[in-house]
Write a protein that holds these residues in place. Structure first.
Motif, mmCIF file in Angstrom:
data_model
loop_
_atom_site.group_PDB
_atom_site.id
_atom_site.type_symbol
_atom_site.label_atom_id
_atom_site.label_comp_id
_atom_site.label_asym_id
_atom_site.label_seq_id
_atom_site.Cartn_x
_atom_site.Cartn_y
_atom_site.Cartn_z
ATOM 1 N N SER A 25 63.916 60.541 -8.115
ATOM 2 C CA SER A 25 63.675 61.841 -8.736
ATOM 3 C C SER A 25 62.293 62.398 -8.417
ATOM 4 N N SER A 26 61.289 61.519 -8.318
ATOM 5 C CA SER A 26 59.914 61.972 -8.070
ATOM 6 C C SER A 26 59.534 61.911 -6.596
ATOM 7 N N LYS A 27 60.388 61.229 -5.803
ATOM 8 C CA LYS A 27 60.081 61.009 -4.386
ATOM 9 C C LYS A 27 58.695 60.372 -4.212
ATOM 10 N N SER A 28 58.388 59.469 -5.138
ATOM 11 C CA SER A 28 57.081 58.818 -5.129
ATOM 12 C C SER A 28 57.195 57.408 -5.701
ATOM 13 N N CYS A 29 56.392 56.502 -5.154
ATOM 14 C CA CYS A 29 56.336 55.131 -5.654
ATOM 15 C C CYS A 29 55.014 54.855 -6.362
ATOM 16 N N LYS A 30 54.328 55.926 -6.734
ATOM 17 C CA LYS A 30 53.054 55.766 -7.427
ATOM 18 C C LYS A 30 53.247 54.969 -8.717
ATOM 19 N N GLY A 31 52.398 53.986 -8.920
ATOM 20 C CA GLY A 31 52.461 53.173 -10.129
ATOM 21 C C GLY A 31 53.431 52.020 -10.051
ATOM 22 N N ILE A 32 54.117 51.883 -8.920
ATOM 23 C CA ILE A 32 55.099 50.804 -8.755
ATOM 24 C C ILE A 32 54.508 49.720 -7.854
ATOM 25 N N SER A 33 54.685 48.473 -8.251
ATOM 26 C CA SER A 33 54.222 47.360 -7.431
ATOM 27 C C SER A 33 55.336 46.911 -6.497
ATOM 28 N N GLY A 34 55.134 47.138 -5.212
ATOM 29 C CA GLY A 34 56.091 46.644 -4.235
ATOM 30 C C GLY A 34 56.116 45.124 -4.204
ATOM 31 N N LYS A 35 54.989 44.503 -4.529
ATOM 32 C CA LYS A 35 54.919 43.043 -4.514
ATOM 33 C C LYS A 35 55.799 42.432 -5.608
ATOM 34 N N SER A 36 55.860 43.076 -6.758
ATOM 35 C CA SER A 36 56.765 42.583 -7.802
ATOM 36 C C SER A 36 58.212 42.681 -7.351
ATOM 37 N N GLN A 37 58.547 43.762 -6.654
ATOM 38 C CA GLN A 37 59.913 43.920 -6.153
ATOM 39 C C GLN A 37 60.247 42.819 -5.142
ATOM 40 N N ILE A 38 59.296 42.449 -4.311
ATOM 41 C CA ILE A 38 59.502 41.362 -3.347
ATOM 42 C C ILE A 38 59.743 40.045 -4.083
ATOM 43 N N LEU A 39 58.947 39.793 -5.122
ATOM 44 C CA LEU A 39 59.114 38.559 -5.890
ATOM 45 C C LEU A 39 60.483 38.518 -6.565
ATOM 46 N N PHE A 40 60.919 39.645 -7.111
ATOM 47 C CA PHE A 40 62.232 39.682 -7.747
ATOM 48 C C PHE A 40 63.339 39.427 -6.719
ATOM 49 N N LEU A 41 63.142 39.897 -5.496
ATOM 50 C CA LEU A 41 64.137 39.633 -4.459
ATOM 51 C C LEU A 41 64.211 38.131 -4.173
ATOM 52 N N ASN A 60 80.748 38.291 -12.807
ATOM 53 C CA ASN A 60 79.638 37.435 -12.402
ATOM 54 C C ASN A 60 79.259 37.676 -10.950
ATOM 55 N N THR A 61 80.251 37.717 -10.080
ATOM 56 C CA THR A 61 79.999 37.947 -8.656
ATOM 57 C C THR A 61 79.415 39.331 -8.403
ATOM 58 N N SER A 62 79.967 40.339 -9.077
ATOM 59 C CA SER A 62 79.504 41.718 -8.886
ATOM 60 C C SER A 62 78.049 41.878 -9.305
ATOM 61 N N ILE A 63 77.684 41.248 -10.414
ATOM 62 C CA ILE A 63 76.315 41.377 -10.915
ATOM 63 C C ILE A 63 75.325 40.699 -9.972
ATOM 64 N N LYS A 64 75.693 39.543 -9.440
ATOM 65 C CA LYS A 64 74.806 38.859 -8.495
ATOM 66 C C LYS A 64 74.545 39.730 -7.268
ATOM 67 N N ILE A 65 75.609 40.325 -6.749
ATOM 68 C CA ILE A 65 75.475 41.204 -5.581
ATOM 69 C C ILE A 65 74.660 42.447 -5.942
ATOM 70 N N PHE A 66 74.898 42.976 -7.150
ATOM 71 C CA PHE A 66 74.166 44.172 -7.601
ATOM 72 C C PHE A 66 72.664 43.898 -7.660
ATOM 73 N N PHE A 67 72.257 42.771 -8.223
ATOM 74 C CA PHE A 67 70.838 42.456 -8.351
ATOM 75 C C PHE A 67 70.169 42.368 -6.977
ATOM 76 N N ILE A 68 70.823 41.714 -6.043
ATOM 77 C CA ILE A 68 70.243 41.557 -4.710
ATOM 78 C C ILE A 68 70.164 42.885 -3.974
ATOM 79 N N LEU A 69 71.269 43.635 -3.958
ATOM 80 C CA LEU A 69 71.305 44.894 -3.207
ATOM 81 C C LEU A 69 70.409 45.955 -3.836
ATOM 82 N N SER A 70 70.372 46.024 -5.161
ATOM 83 C CA SER A 70 69.536 47.036 -5.823
ATOM 84 C C SER A 70 68.055 46.760 -5.586
ATOM 85 N N THR A 71 67.673 45.490 -5.574
ATOM 86 C CA THR A 71 66.271 45.149 -5.313
ATOM 87 C C THR A 71 65.918 45.418 -3.862
#
Length: 212
Positions: A25-41, A60-71
């Motif tokens: 929505s903002s077309k911006s990643c200001k204030g977001i830590s890309g490093k945290s996203q890497i760790l979550f992946l 169970n399978t859908s949620i696992k795939i969702f977490f990986i793909l969304s991150t």
């Protein structure tokens, strides 16, 4: 499944969708830590490798795939599509130290010394500290956007509800996992510490603004 588990999962989905919508929505990643996203992946990949070998349910399978793909999607948005808007000057935590620390803990404190169990244990330890780069970015910024506060609150509620879930399972099923519980308590304490310090800072700023 019980109410606490459901609320914990819903909080987790809300957090992931919140940060995705914020970027789009903002077309911006200001204030977001890309490093945290890497760790979550790292957390999701090492925890959900069994998606290729073990089927529990479609949910169970859908949620696992969702977490990986969304991150992965969020990482693409942060480091590729909107890389010119990231807060790189604030995102300075050395995540290799967090990864190494989680790996060492997994090698010494685990339920069983086999590969899948070690990977699961590593993911639990790493998840406990994955939010630290994001909290560092949020703490050192001039202000925290409401949407980022919602993101952090949703993640904090996710783990808090999971602690209630573990308590519920212990009293009703006699089940407990000392590794997951210990890491979850540490993770919840990290979130709580951030919000306590943030509240104190906001109150101090408010007093300063009104001249108290």
């Amino acid at each position: 499944m019980n109410l606490f588990r459901v609320l914990g999962d819903l909080s987790h989905y809300l957090a992931i969708l919140t940060i995705f919508i914020k970027i789009i929505s903002s077309k911006s990643c200001k204030g977001i830590s890309g490093k945290s996203q890497i760790l979550f992946l790292f957390v999701f990949i090492t925890r959900y490798l069994d998606v290729f070998t073990t089927f529990i349910s479609m949910y169970n399978t859908s949620i696992k795939i969702f977490f990986i793909l969304s991150t992965l999607t969020n990482i693409f948005l942060v480091f590729v599509k909107y890389k010119g808007t990231i807060s790189s000057d604030l995102d300075t935590i050395r995540i290799e130290i967090l990864i190494l620390g989680a790996a060492v803990l997994a090698l010494f404190f685990n339920h069983e010394f086999v590969m899948m169990e070690l990977l699961w244990t590593f993911s639990v330890y790493l998840e406990a500290v994955s939010i630290i780069p994001q909290l560092s970015v949020s703490s050192h910024g001039k202000s925290v956007e409401p949407v980022m506060l919602l993101y952090l609150m949703a993640l904090g509620c996710h783990k808090l509800f999971y602690i209630f879930n573990w308590i519920h399972r212990y009293y009703n099923e006699g089940f407990y996992d000392i590794i997951a519980i210990s890491a979850g308590i540490v993770q919840t304490a990290i979130y709580a510490n951030f919000f306590v310090l943030y509240t104190i800072k906001r109150l101090a700023d408010l007093k300063s603004d009104i001249g108290v």
